[in-house]
Design an enzyme around this catalytic site. Sequence first.
Site, short mmCIF file in Angstrom:
data_model
loop_
_atom_site.label_atom_id
_atom_site.label_comp_id
_atom_site.label_asym_id
_atom_site.label_seq_id
_atom_site.Cartn_x
_atom_site.Cartn_y
_atom_site.Cartn_z
N ILE A 112 39.42 9.75 2.26
CA ILE A 112 38.56 10.40 3.25
C ILE A 112 37.20 9.72 3.39
CG2 ILE A 112 39.67 12.64 2.94
CD1 ILE A 112 37.25 13.47 1.24
N TYR A 158 26.55 14.62 -8.10
CA TYR A 158 27.23 15.81 -7.57
C TYR A 158 26.22 16.78 -6.97
CZ TYR A 158 30.23 19.95 -7.38
OH TYR A 158 30.92 21.05 -6.95
#
Length: 248
Positions: free
Chosen positions: A59, A160
């Site tokens: 992706i 993250y």
Amino acid sequence: MRFSKEVAIITGAASGIGQAVAIQLASEGAYVVLVDLNSCEKTIQQLNGADYLECLGDIRDKEFVQATVARTIEKFGEVHILVNNAGTCSRLDLEDMTLDQWDRDMDTNLKATFLFSQACVYPHMKDAGYGRIVNISSISGINGGVVSGGEKNGRSGPAYSASKGGVIALTRWVAKEVGKYGITCNSVAPGAVLTGITAGVAYDTSAQVIDRMGEPNDIAEAVLYFANRKAGYATSQVLKVDGGYSIG
């Protein structure tokens, strides 16, 4: 059947939250496009005959993203819902964080959200005058990382947290841009949820209002609220689904 014959693209659909979202959407009549790097066979087995399209690839690759949306349009004719769910989570601290780990989290969590949003809105959702985009962010994108123990390092790492904070900012930016086309863009921010990302990580939930780990279906229910047609007056929102972790 809130989603009868609506077409939904879900990234990270092979397992965890993405799998739960896909199954719930399909159970309410949606045609689902299952996007993942890994086989979605376990998800497909639980669709109970619902029509689907499986697209396997990276992706982070713009060409793959564009090809996935093109295949969706070719098979179903339109796209109504986009759920940007796929993600990675490194747990290295700032001192040990490598550029490769940084790029992996930023590209998977944030860049891919941008790529899919762009490819679905222009021209498809824009021309249709309708769309629902739901981005999975995280409590870590709000508070700088959830502290944990277990066999993996402490809290979620800086890449993250930064990427999920970026997802929240992107959600709000996109919402302001696409509202005039009848498109909403919202985010669900999970706390600690039992998925592959949290495997081997220990969370102390005793201080939460709801003393347990979340489950993928808990998050999927929130996603389905934002994804349905009746939620047309909610946009640019970040819904925390964390068992009350963020209250105190």
